[in-house]
Design a protein around this motif. Structure first.
Motif, PDB file in Angstrom:
ATOM      1  N   ALA A 111       0.693  -1.172   0.114  1.00  0.00           N
ATOM      2  CA  ALA A 111      -0.001  -0.095  -0.251  1.00  0.00           C
ATOM      3  C   ALA A 111       0.704   1.255   0.097  1.00  0.00           C
ATOM      4  O   ALA A 111       0.727   2.140  -0.705  1.00  0.00           O
ATOM      5  N   LEU A 112       1.861   1.250   0.822  1.00  0.00           N
ATOM      6  CA  LEU A 112       2.830   2.506   0.836  1.00  0.00           C
ATOM      7  C   LEU A 112       3.360   2.437  -0.457  1.00  0.00           C
ATOM      8  O   LEU A 112       3.818   3.391  -0.969  1.00  0.00           O
ATOM      9  N   GLY A 113       3.888   1.474  -1.096  1.00  0.00           N
ATOM     10  CA  GLY A 113       4.619   1.378  -2.263  1.00  0.00           C
ATOM     11  C   GLY A 113       3.750   1.906  -3.618  1.00  0.00           C
ATOM     12  O   GLY A 113       4.240   2.779  -4.141  1.00  0.00           O
ATOM     13  N   VAL A 114       2.593   1.532  -3.575  1.00  0.00           N
ATOM     14  CA  VAL A 114       1.614   1.915  -4.520  1.00  0.00           C
ATOM     15  C   VAL A 114       1.127   3.645  -4.514  1.00  0.00           C
ATOM     16  O   VAL A 114       1.407   4.284  -5.395  1.00  0.00           O
ATOM     17  N   ALA A 115       0.950   4.008  -3.218  1.00  0.00           N
ATOM     18  CA  ALA A 115       0.533   5.134  -3.045  1.00  0.00           C
ATOM     19  C   ALA A 115       1.725   6.161  -3.247  1.00  0.00           C
ATOM     20  O   ALA A 115       1.446   7.220  -3.924  1.00  0.00           O
ATOM     21  N   SER A 116       3.000   5.814  -2.853  1.00  0.00           N
ATOM     22  CA  SER A 116       4.078   6.934  -2.851  1.00  0.00           C
ATOM     23  C   SER A 116       4.544   6.864  -4.331  1.00  0.00           C
ATOM     24  O   SER A 116       4.939   7.888  -5.107  1.00  0.00           O
ATOM     25  N   GLY A 117       4.437   5.685  -5.030  1.00  0.00           N
ATOM     26  CA  GLY A 117       4.725   5.621  -6.445  1.00  0.00           C
ATOM     27  C   GLY A 117       3.731   6.191  -7.343  1.00  0.00           C
ATOM     28  O   GLY A 117       4.480   6.973  -8.429  1.00  0.00           O
ATOM     29  N   MET A 118       2.499   6.146  -7.137  1.00  0.00           N
ATOM     30  CA  MET A 118       1.544   6.970  -8.130  1.00  0.00           C
ATOM     31  C   MET A 118       1.773   8.337  -7.653  1.00  0.00           C
ATOM     32  O   MET A 118       1.455   9.423  -8.610  1.00  0.00           O
ATOM     33  N   SER A 119       1.928   8.850  -6.349  1.00  0.00           N
ATOM     34  CA  SER A 119       2.092  10.273  -6.144  1.00  0.00           C
ATOM     35  C   SER A 119       3.160  10.859  -6.792  1.00  0.00           C
ATOM     36  O   SER A 119       3.327  12.103  -7.556  1.00  0.00           O
ATOM     37  N   ALA A 120       4.229   9.974  -6.940  1.00  0.00           N
ATOM     38  CA  ALA A 120       5.595  10.541  -7.681  1.00  0.00           C
ATOM     39  C   ALA A 120       5.389  10.460  -9.046  1.00  0.00           C
ATOM     40  O   ALA A 120       5.999  11.377  -9.805  1.00  0.00           O
ATOM     41  N   GLY A 121       4.837   9.346  -9.609  1.00  0.00           N
ATOM     42  CA  GLY A 121       4.855   9.243 -10.951  1.00  0.00           C
ATOM     43  C   GLY A 121       3.927  10.529 -11.603  1.00  0.00           C
ATOM     44  O   GLY A 121       4.264  10.649 -12.894  1.00  0.00           O
ATOM     45  N   ALA A 122       2.918  10.862 -11.014  1.00  0.00           N
ATOM     46  CA  ALA A 122       2.221  12.061 -11.406  1.00  0.00           C
ATOM     47  C   ALA A 122       2.986  13.123 -11.575  1.00  0.00           C
ATOM     48  O   ALA A 122       2.425  13.911 -12.421  1.00  0.00           O
ATOM     49  N   MET A 123       4.133  13.495 -10.876  1.00  0.00           N
ATOM     50  CA  MET A 123       4.771  14.732 -10.764  1.00  0.00           C
ATOM     51  C   MET A 123       5.984  14.486 -11.726  1.00  0.00           C
ATOM     52  O   MET A 123       6.827  15.494 -12.274  1.00  0.00           O
ATOM     53  N   LEU A 124       6.512  13.433 -12.079  1.00  0.00           N
ATOM     54  CA  LEU A 124       7.817  12.918 -12.768  1.00  0.00           C
ATOM     55  C   LEU A 124       7.714  12.897 -14.252  1.00  0.00           C
ATOM     56  O   LEU A 124       6.574  12.527 -14.821  1.00  0.00           O
ATOM     57  N   PRO A 125       8.781  13.295 -15.069  1.00  0.00           N
ATOM     58  CA  PRO A 125       8.600  13.038 -16.483  1.00  0.00           C
ATOM     59  C   PRO A 125       8.702  11.424 -16.667  1.00  0.00           C
ATOM     60  O   PRO A 125       8.966  10.798 -16.232  1.00  0.00           O
ATOM     61  N   GLY A 126       8.039  11.263 -17.938  1.00  0.00           N
ATOM     62  CA  GLY A 126       7.759   9.901 -18.341  1.00  0.00           C
ATOM     63  C   GLY A 126       8.836   8.969 -18.312  1.00  0.00           C
ATOM     64  O   GLY A 126       9.013   8.020 -17.584  1.00  0.00           O
ATOM     65  N   PRO A 127      10.069   9.206 -18.869  1.00  0.00           N
ATOM     66  CA  PRO A 127      11.202   8.581 -18.789  1.00  0.00           C
ATOM     67  C   PRO A 127      11.904   8.354 -17.503  1.00  0.00           C
ATOM     68  O   PRO A 127      12.559   7.337 -17.529  1.00  0.00           O
ATOM     69  N   ALA A 128      11.740   8.989 -16.582  1.00  0.00           N
ATOM     70  CA  ALA A 128      12.152   8.956 -15.212  1.00  0.00           C
ATOM     71  C   ALA A 128      11.686   7.590 -14.838  1.00  0.00           C
ATOM     72  O   ALA A 128      12.356   7.099 -13.651  1.00  0.00           O
TER      73      ALA A 128
END
Length: 334
Positions: free
Chosen positions: A88-105
């Motif tokens: 749950a921590l992995g999914v929540a933190s990953g999607m929060s970061a993924g929404a703000m990061l450039p795609g290739p990162a």
């Protein structure tokens, strides 16, 4: 017995399908997050509950078929609770970061999973690794550092992104790696409890996903507060997220499941080595595609020479790490 040429042809086709689905899975992950930039927790919740429904349905069918036993279902739930919390921590933190990061990162940073997995397996399981595997892991680390640092001083790529988001994506990989190590521990411990027979994979996935869904739900008030959304307005927020992009999350979930099924099929047809290399090949392809102008990302992303070099070193590290491990697994299974 099928001719060798026919088997090789089927494996080649299955490998290409797996690579294609792996790339589409990574690309759709980013695309689904773009229109839902303000709703990453909604996407996390939808994804998690989608897996719960599918996994428990398959678990029920396998129980009826006698593959899953009552003893497997009676395994201690404390381990699954820990797995669910970490995922749950992995999914929540990953999607929060993924929404703000450039795609290739995203494909680059997510490869730190391997580094965390190696460290945690040594600490928790007491596992030992060969020099070549440690060297491959170090190459992965070097590739990530070079790729991420490529835009630090020249105004490109990640230079305009707060350090919080790459760090959060790396933390997400750490949570997911810890969950994977605990799953491995469950199989080892379960085999001892079940007189040498390891628990069915869908027992672990179903209960792990069930507790993950519970913790994602419980984390929503805390996570929404971080985003500045009052808890009372959370239902309206979730409805808005659904209305903002109703098809992309469902398409991502379907593609993710298709990829996992394809990967298992490839392992069954060939070996862990072939499947590992197929997933590895998907990394640079995903990075390249995510740098192009795409729906919801019309501006694309600029990949400088340092980023390309970092990605190449990362892929080389993944290959070096996986080849001896997969060869060893195949040797033991013969």
């Amino acid at each position: 017995m099928e001719p060798a040429g026919s088997i090789s042809g089927k494996i080649a086709v299955a490998s290409m399908v797996t690579i294609l689905l792996a790339v589409l899975n990574r690309v759709l992950y980013k695309l689904a997050l773009v229109p839902m930039k303000e709703y990453p927790f909604f996407l996390a919740q939808v994804t998690t509950f989608g897996y719960v429904v599918v996994y428990f349905f398959i678990l029920y069918l396998r129980y009826k078929a006698g593959i899953v036993t009552k003893e497997m279902l009676a395994l201690p739930k404390s381990q699954f609770i820990a797995i669910g919390f970490l995922e749950a921590l992995g999914v929540a933190s990953g999607m929060s970061a993924g929404a703000m990061l450039p795609g290739p990162a995203i494909p680059i940073l997510s490869q730190t999973f391997l580094v965390w997995q190696l460290i945690l397996s040594v600490l928790i399981l007491g596992r030992k690794y060969s020099f070549i595997q440690v060297f491959g892991c170090l190459l992965v680390t070097a590739g990530v550092v070079i790729a991420v640092a490529s835009g630090a001083n020249n105004g490109e790529f990640l230079s305009q992104v707060e350090l919080l988001w790459p760090a959060l994506m790396v933390a997400s990989s750490a949570f997911q790696a810890a969950a994977s190590i605990l799953k491995e521990f469950v199989f080892i411990d379960g085999a001892k409890r079940l007189w040498g027979k390891p628990p069915d994979i869908f027992v672990v996935n179903s209960f792990g996903s069930g507790f993950q869904a519970l913790f994602v739900f419980l984390l929503l008030p805390f996570l929404s507060n971080i985003r500045g959304i009052p808890f009372a307005e959370l239902p309206a927020y979730l409805r808005s997220g659904c209305e903002g992009a109703p098809l992309l999350p469902l398409l991502f979930i379907a593609m993710n499941m298709a990829f996992n099924i394809s990967l298992l099929n490839l392992v069954k047809m060939s070996s862990a080595l072939v499947s590992s290399l197929a997933v590895t090949l998907a990394v640079p392809l995903s990075i390249y595609i995510l740098s192009l102008p795409l729906p919801y990302i019309p501006e694309g992303a600029s990949l400088n020479v340092h980023f390309v070099v970092g990605a190449a070193i990362l892929v080389l590290g993944l290959i070096i790490y996986n080849v001896p491990r997969s060869a060893d697994q195949n040797y033991k299974s013969d």
